[in-house]
Design a protein around this motif. Structure first.
Motif, PDB file in Angstrom:
ATOM      1  N   PRO A 201       0.817  -1.223   0.000  1.00  0.00           N
ATOM      2  CA  PRO A 201       0.000   0.000   0.000  1.00  0.00           C
ATOM      3  C   PRO A 201       0.849   1.271   0.000  1.00  0.00           C
ATOM      4  O   PRO A 201       0.416   2.297  -0.520  1.00  0.00           O
ATOM      5  CB  PRO A 201      -0.822  -0.115   1.290  1.00  0.00           C
ATOM      6  N   HIS A 202       2.032   1.191   0.561  1.00  0.00           N
ATOM      7  CA  HIS A 202       2.954   2.322   0.581  1.00  0.00           C
ATOM      8  C   HIS A 202       4.341   1.794   0.226  1.00  0.00           C
ATOM      9  O   HIS A 202       4.728   0.712   0.668  1.00  0.00           O
ATOM     10  CB  HIS A 202       2.995   2.986   1.960  1.00  0.00           C
ATOM     11  N   LEU A 203       5.077   2.593  -0.541  1.00  0.00           N
ATOM     12  CA  LEU A 203       6.407   2.186  -0.948  1.00  0.00           C
ATOM     13  C   LEU A 203       7.286   3.430  -1.059  1.00  0.00           C
ATOM     14  O   LEU A 203       6.899   4.405  -1.717  1.00  0.00           O
ATOM     15  CB  LEU A 203       6.357   1.445  -2.288  1.00  0.00           C
ATOM     16  N   SER A 204       8.436   3.384  -0.423  1.00  0.00           N
ATOM     17  CA  SER A 204       9.365   4.507  -0.474  1.00  0.00           C
ATOM     18  C   SER A 204      10.713   3.983  -0.933  1.00  0.00           C
ATOM     19  O   SER A 204      11.257   3.045  -0.348  1.00  0.00           O
ATOM     20  CB  SER A 204       9.481   5.153   0.912  1.00  0.00           C
ATOM     21  N   VAL A 205      11.246   4.574  -2.009  1.00  0.00           N
ATOM     22  CA  VAL A 205      12.541   4.163  -2.533  1.00  0.00           C
ATOM     23  C   VAL A 205      13.359   5.403  -2.822  1.00  0.00           C
ATOM     24  O   VAL A 205      12.832   6.510  -2.980  1.00  0.00           O
ATOM     25  CB  VAL A 205      12.416   3.311  -3.815  1.00  0.00           C
ATOM     26  N   ARG A 206      14.665   5.216  -2.906  1.00  0.00           N
ATOM     27  CA  ARG A 206      15.549   6.327  -3.209  1.00  0.00           C
ATOM     28  C   ARG A 206      15.610   6.548  -4.716  1.00  0.00           C
ATOM     29  O   ARG A 206      15.442   5.618  -5.512  1.00  0.00           O
ATOM     30  CB  ARG A 206      16.942   6.051  -2.661  1.00  0.00           C
ATOM     31  N   GLU A 207      15.870   7.774  -5.066  1.00  0.00           N
ATOM     32  CA  GLU A 207      16.013   8.131  -6.480  1.00  0.00           C
ATOM     33  C   GLU A 207      17.085   7.255  -7.121  1.00  0.00           C
ATOM     34  O   GLU A 207      18.172   7.071  -6.559  1.00  0.00           O
ATOM     35  CB  GLU A 207      16.386   9.613  -6.598  1.00  0.00           C
ATOM     36  N   GLY A 208      16.769   6.695  -8.263  1.00  0.00           N
ATOM     37  CA  GLY A 208      17.697   5.818  -8.965  1.00  0.00           C
ATOM     38  C   GLY A 208      17.493   4.342  -8.679  1.00  0.00           C
ATOM     39  O   GLY A 208      17.974   3.482  -9.430  1.00  0.00           O
ATOM     40  N   ASP A 209      16.775   4.030  -7.597  1.00  0.00           N
ATOM     41  CA  ASP A 209      16.480   2.634  -7.269  1.00  0.00           C
ATOM     42  C   ASP A 209      15.256   2.170  -8.053  1.00  0.00           C
ATOM     43  O   ASP A 209      14.535   2.946  -8.664  1.00  0.00           O
ATOM     44  CB  ASP A 209      16.235   2.473  -5.771  1.00  0.00           C
TER      45      ASP A 209
END
Lengths: 115, 114
Positions: free
Chosen positions: A9-17
């Motif tokens: 439901p929620h997903l947080s990733v770093r730029e470039g990943d």
């Protein structure tokens, strides 16, 4: 009736990943599959559609995989960038009466790209 | 190219008052028109699909009562009554088959309860 489960439901990733969102569905007669993107405050925008039994579709910065055997649809964002921050929805349409299909949406995934 | 127009785009609705929404189809190749609601938690729910002028349906959901009417080949209406929580209503259009099977969303009408 059709049930569509979307994860996470929620997903947080770093730029470039990369980021992967998955939907599973229950109706074996499901035939059309879609991914939508909804930016904050905006309407839903069609990202990609897939129809074939097992298909990989590539768009600009993302790949969609459909596995009808497992009843699984996935959206893979490669090299995420800040513009990818949005809610993503999968949608599944069953091969019912000509034209009059009910399209079932997943609950959505809120994707956040961190710098 | 814009396929759908919705009006109004937003509305403040006094509690107990009904509101009427309109959706105009700009491309006849996508004649299946539907209404969806999206709640404050962003959950999408299909409400109606109406194909032919004269088609009419009603539905009651938690938080609102709906009456949908396909007025013409290009116009779809929705009356929202007894709304207790805000929501956004989206009009969509879809073709019959094949390359026209994808569903497109209108810009939406955001309703807020006063």
């Amino acid at each position: 009736g059709e049930q569509v489960e979307q994860r996470p439901p929620h997903l947080s990733v770093r730029e470039g990943d990369s980021a992967v969102i998955t939907c599973t569905y229950t109706d074996p007669n499901s035939y059309y599959f879609f991914w939508y993107k909804q930016e904050p405050g905006a309407s839903l925008q069609l990202l990609m559609k897939v129809f074939s039994s097992t298909e990989i579709n590539e768009g600009q910065g993302f790949t969609v995989l459909l596995n009808k055997k497992d009843k699984r649809l996935s959206l893979n964002l490669t090299a995420a960038h800040p513009g990818d921050s949005a809610a993503y929805f999968c949608a599944v349409s069953s091969l019912a009466n000509y034209g009059n299909e009910k399209i079932t949406f997943g609950a959505g995934t809120k994707l956040t790209i961190k710098p | 190219v814009t396929l759908l127009e919705q009006n109004p785009r937003w509305r403040l609705v006094p509690r107990g008052q009904a509101v009427n929404l309109r959706c105009i189809l700009k491309n006849s190749q996508y004649p299946w028109m539907s209404w969806y609601q999206q709640d404050l938690q962003k959950q999408l729910q299909w409400l109606f699909t109406l194909r032919s002028p004269g088609d009419k349906e009603v539905k009651s959901l938690p938080g609102a009562d709906y009456l949908a009417t396909r007025v013409t080949d290009t116009e779809l209406r929705l009356q929202v009554a007894n709304m207790s929580q805000g929501r956004t209503l989206y009009c969509t259009c879809r073709g019959d088959w094949g390359v026209y099977a994808e569903q497109f969303f209108g810009p939406g009408t955001r309703l807020t309860v006063l």
